[in-house]
Design a protein around this motif. Sequence first.
Motif, PDB file in Angstrom:
ATOM      1  N   GLU A  71       0.856  -1.195   0.000  1.00 53.32           N
ATOM      2  CA  GLU A  71       0.000   0.000   0.000  1.00 53.32           C
ATOM      3  C   GLU A  71       0.889   1.240   0.000  1.00 53.32           C
ATOM      4  N   GLN A  73       1.058   4.890   0.234  1.00 50.97           N
ATOM      5  CA  GLN A  73       0.152   5.947   0.716  1.00 50.97           C
ATOM      6  C   GLN A  73       0.874   7.286   0.733  1.00 50.97           C
ATOM      7  N   GLN A  97      -3.681  -1.137  -8.087  1.00 52.86           N
ATOM      8  CA  GLN A  97      -5.073  -0.769  -7.849  1.00 52.86           C
ATOM      9  C   GLN A  97      -5.173   0.600  -7.193  1.00 52.86           C
ATOM     10  N   SER A  98      -6.038   1.432  -7.783  1.00 50.61           N
ATOM     11  CA  SER A  98      -6.422   2.690  -7.143  1.00 50.61           C
ATOM     12  C   SER A  98      -7.753   2.423  -6.477  1.00 50.61           C
ATOM     13  N   ASN A  99      -7.822   2.567  -5.180  1.00 56.02           N
ATOM     14  CA  ASN A  99      -9.045   2.151  -4.491  1.00 56.02           C
ATOM     15  C   ASN A  99     -10.225   3.042  -4.822  1.00 56.02           C
ATOM     16  N   ASP A 101     -10.577   4.426  -8.073  1.00 49.39           N
ATOM     17  CA  ASP A 101     -10.842   4.509  -9.515  1.00 49.39           C
ATOM     18  C   ASP A 101     -10.802   3.203 -10.288  1.00 49.39           C
ATOM     19  N   GLU A 103      -8.422  -0.573 -11.368  1.00 53.06           N
ATOM     20  CA  GLU A 103      -7.132  -1.243 -11.321  1.00 53.06           C
ATOM     21  C   GLU A 103      -6.509  -1.305 -12.702  1.00 53.06           C
ATOM     22  N   VAL A 114       1.933   9.056  -6.913  1.00 57.22           N
ATOM     23  CA  VAL A 114       0.760   9.070  -6.042  1.00 57.22           C
ATOM     24  C   VAL A 114       0.446  10.516  -5.662  1.00 57.22           C
ATOM     25  N   ARG A 118      -3.751  10.399  -1.442  1.00 53.62           N
ATOM     26  CA  ARG A 118      -4.260   9.225  -2.145  1.00 53.62           C
ATOM     27  C   ARG A 118      -3.305   8.055  -1.966  1.00 53.62           C
ATOM     28  N   SER A 119      -3.731   6.887  -2.474  1.00 51.77           N
ATOM     29  CA  SER A 119      -2.847   5.725  -2.376  1.00 51.77           C
ATOM     30  C   SER A 119      -3.024   4.825  -3.588  1.00 51.77           C
ATOM     31  N   LEU A 120      -1.991   4.042  -3.857  1.00 53.49           N
ATOM     32  CA  LEU A 120      -2.024   3.005  -4.894  1.00 53.49           C
ATOM     33  C   LEU A 120      -1.527   1.713  -4.261  1.00 53.49           C
ATOM     34  N   ASP A 121      -2.179   0.604  -4.600  1.00 53.16           N
ATOM     35  CA  ASP A 121      -1.770  -0.693  -4.076  1.00 53.16           C
ATOM     36  C   ASP A 121      -1.114  -1.509  -5.184  1.00 53.16           C
TER      37      ASP A 121
END
Length: 153
Positions: A71, A73, A97-99, A101, A103, A114, A118-121
């Motif tokens: 994650e 962040q 994955q953008s939680n 928008d 994946e 990022v 916001r965050s990207l997984d």
Amino acid sequence: MTDKTKCIVLGMSVVLMFLSGCATVDYVADANARVKAADWDRMETVPVVLREYSYTPSELHFKTGVPYKLEIQNKGMEKHYFTAEEFFKAIATRKVQSNADGEIKAPYFSALEVFPGRSLDLYFIPVTKGTYKLHCTITEHEAKGMHGSVIIE
Ligand SMILES: [Cu+2]
């Protein structure tokens, strides 16, 4: 040199160029098969926080063969990058994955940006052991301390 000798020398240098070219194309070739075979129910979640101007933790540790969700962040006020070209070549990538928008599925990435708050997984499986450089490629951010290491053991 005779024409024949020139031809042999040229032929050998073509082979050498081909071999050295192969050595630099080193993303994980069977990433898709590794992603499909993995047991994602035993996925481990690891957070990394980006802010001005640091990664917390600055050293990330992963084990080969384990499925992970990293994650990424951004808790800062500015945009930041998670750039780690060699690390991305050492993993089998499932997706980012953008939680908010959706994946993105791709065989590999080289950098993720990022936005603030916001965050990207990143879903992946570590494949090749090593210590890989992590840094933010926005002007001056690395010099101000925004760098770290990703270690696959
Ligand atoms: Cu940055």
